[in-house]
Design a protein around this motif. Sequence first.
Motif, short mmCIF file in Angstrom:
data_model
loop_
_atom_site.label_atom_id
_atom_site.label_comp_id
_atom_site.label_asym_id
_atom_site.label_seq_id
_atom_site.Cartn_x
_atom_site.Cartn_y
_atom_site.Cartn_z
N SER A 123 0.82 -1.20 0.00
CA SER A 123 0.00 0.00 0.00
C SER A 123 0.86 1.26 0.00
O SER A 123 0.59 2.21 -0.73
CB SER A 123 -0.91 -0.03 1.24
N VAL A 181 -5.42 -4.60 0.34
CA VAL A 181 -5.08 -3.22 0.01
C VAL A 181 -6.27 -2.50 -0.60
O VAL A 181 -6.54 -1.33 -0.29
CB VAL A 181 -3.87 -3.19 -0.94
N MET A 225 -6.26 2.13 -1.18
CA MET A 225 -4.87 2.23 -1.60
C MET A 225 -4.14 3.32 -0.81
O MET A 225 -4.62 4.45 -0.75
CB MET A 225 -4.80 2.57 -3.08
N ALA A 261 -5.35 -1.02 5.64
CA ALA A 261 -4.77 -2.34 5.43
C ALA A 261 -4.93 -3.19 6.69
O ALA A 261 -5.23 -4.39 6.62
CB ALA A 261 -3.29 -2.22 5.07
#
Lengths: 254, 617
Positions: free
Chosen positions: B26, B232, B237, B243
């Motif tokens: 990420s 992710v 993102m 995450a």
Amino acid sequence: MSFLQVRNLAKSFGGVQAVADVSFDLGKGELLALIGPNGAGKSTCFNLLYGNLRPDSGSVKLDGLELIGLKPRRIWRHGVGRTFQITATYGSMSVVENVQMALISDAGQSIRAYGRASNLHRDKALSLLDLVGMADQADRATNVLAYGDLKRLELAIALAHDPKLMLMDEPTAGMAPRERLALMALTANIVADRGVAVLFTEHDMDVVFEHAHRALVLNRGKLLAEGSVDEVRANAAVQEVYLGGGTTFGEGGA
Amino acid sequence: MGFIVAQLLTGMANASALFLVASGLSIIFGVTRVVNFAHGSFYMLGAFVAYSAMQVLPGFIGFWASILLAGLAVGLIGLIVEVCVLKPIYKSPELYQLVATFGVILVIQDLALLVWGPEDLIGKRAPGFEGVVMILGERVPAYDLVLIAFAVIVLCALWYLFNRTRAGVLVRAATQDREMVSALGVNQSILFTAVFFLGSFLAGIGGAAQLPKGGADLLMDFNILAAVFVVVVIGGMGSIIGAFVAAMLISILQVFGVHLLPQSTLVLMFVVMAVVLVFRPWGLFGREEQAGEHGGAGPPQEPLRELSGRGRLVVAAVIGALALVPVFGGQFGTVLFADVIIFCLFAASLHYILGIGGLVSFGHAAFYGGGAYTAALLVQYAGTPMELALLLAPLGAGFAAMIIGWFCVRLSGVYFAMLTLAFAQVLWSIVFQWTDLTGGDDGILGVWPSQWASDPVVYYYLVLVLGTGGVLLLRAMAHTPFGYALRGARDSALRSEAIGMNVQFIQWMSFVFAGAMAGLAGGLFVFAKGSVFPTELEIAKSFDALIMVFLGGVQSLSGPIAGASVFTLLQDLLSRFEYWRLCLGLLIIAIVILFPGGIAGAGNWMRSRFSRAEVSS
């Protein structure tokens, strides 16, 4: 009843009232300037009119038809053309193909899965390019054009479906001063010839005072003044907004 | 109650490694916009390096020192990859870096095989945490609790790094607007390298930390890759906390899924991702992607031109040469080139949606395999003749594309890619698990051509006609108003909507068309082989197609043809060597670095050089 009727348009982003209670009318064949300092809400106003944003309240009627709630593509079908402040063209196509796409869409051929697109409506596209003085660049790649030429191309695209109303967001931004006046003179001619109604925003006051029939002044989302360009120019409130009203310069000094 | 708590803890322990790897991916994506396929390989390397280090370093200190050492070693490898492989191609078209990282996967696979051998390695127990802890009457491995604590500690450390240190703030700033950061005088090159080091470091300690639980083996890289992408994307993102939450969510659901509905485990996380993306298209903690901000856009694309007379001649010559393959190539050449043609069609169909449409699909194998299974099932259960099955294969694939595309075209960029991947995986798991209908892993056998086409040479000509026909149709479609409208939507969706076009509808229909053409390729494939297995629907198959398209060059209509030919022939040629992955991986990396515009781009470049030389001479 006027051709375009805007009533009580309002939009806020979070706590910021970007457009508040804006109402105005626009008649056929009229060139109306929407002016105001940066952040006045001009572009938001445009995005509300063209369906890119949905207003919190208000109404926009084109020839009696309510436009609020329609998507941009539906609004276009009702005869409204648009040019963008930051040009939106197809970089991977030639100049003439950009205009052809608008004509193809107007003819309802955009999902036609046979024949070559580059052969469709080429003559009409070329004549539109000729109108804006771009015929000699018709087969150049769009991604190599100078910015002023992109603006002219946008005008040709906006004219493709014989619009009854054109919304032009800073049509001359990024052009040289002489070019600016030429482009607006061209626009004024088209307005006169075809009876198109045009609403445009502009920062260049020369352009506004030279060609606009009427002007609206926005400040902080509110309509500050409305009238002929001379009236607007003479308006004390407008002068204060543009020239600063003694908040930064002490009054007692000079 | 005790059971539920124990399961919860197991899930959270499983989430630990997943979170570490995903946070690394990420961060890398957030700043560099590189979708790093090789991240699973870094995770695998972390496990291997830690294994070796633990053989040498004894005791409690040695154990944790090994984990740190593994992280540093993998971070260093990541740094080398970034400097040597990725730096030269940051300016290439969007997502071109995918291909390079795919090459890195292959290289690392063979290097790991060379160094650590093919056997699965079992990790040492963590000193001091060998036993179990009784929680509410359930036995919970002590190391599970350590893993959970470890993940939380790393999360806190990352939070501190990104919110309380100058370097971390720079990274966050770069995630939001890297041009502005570089305009403010930050050395972007060093920032990228540092971020790559950090991301790889996290993947390395992730692999090392799970060693006592899962060991180390050569399949770890691909096994975790899909899950990491899912995490992710669900988290958003570039979001660390996202995450963490997503890794927990997925792992806990997975643990309960095993007990409640065992068949669900293969597909559960993809279903969760699909649901999240439909309601929050940019993930739980992500922010909306602005148009044009992902990846280097690469040089602007040139307008499509009609093929010149010489170009037509080349096409005719290639088809003519292909027609002569059975005469000179023998049986081997005939079979090989049938494959090449089929993959050309598959790659060209992906290129239609990816290159012309600008929609990067990670799940195109769904339609290739979908077409193959449509044909195979029709033959198996309805005794359908080959001719009809070949007609219905694209229709079946097109139907699947219609359903999948309806959801996917609502998204864009990486999120579109991930949703297509999710749907492809769902389709794969249906085929894999519905053994009664599809034969599951055993596939469907005995799908042979009709009598008249049963001779391999005759079938080759059938493939040649339908395959090149399909490719030419795709090419012709790019020139129609429909193809132009798709290209316009890629160039400027804003403009398309402003001239009355329904962008989503155009993209949806193009997706269906591309899916149908992939289905035709799949149909041709199944009759060529006589059988079909779930591997035709796998992620790896979708990746193959992506590699072919990017390798060939996204910006050219002939790109996918060149890419598919080179990739298929190279694979065939190299697969005879023991370490063929190493060779293929290095070759791919070399091509990517030497020809940033892909093979077709290199061709264009040479042609322009050549014609300039002609003029000057």
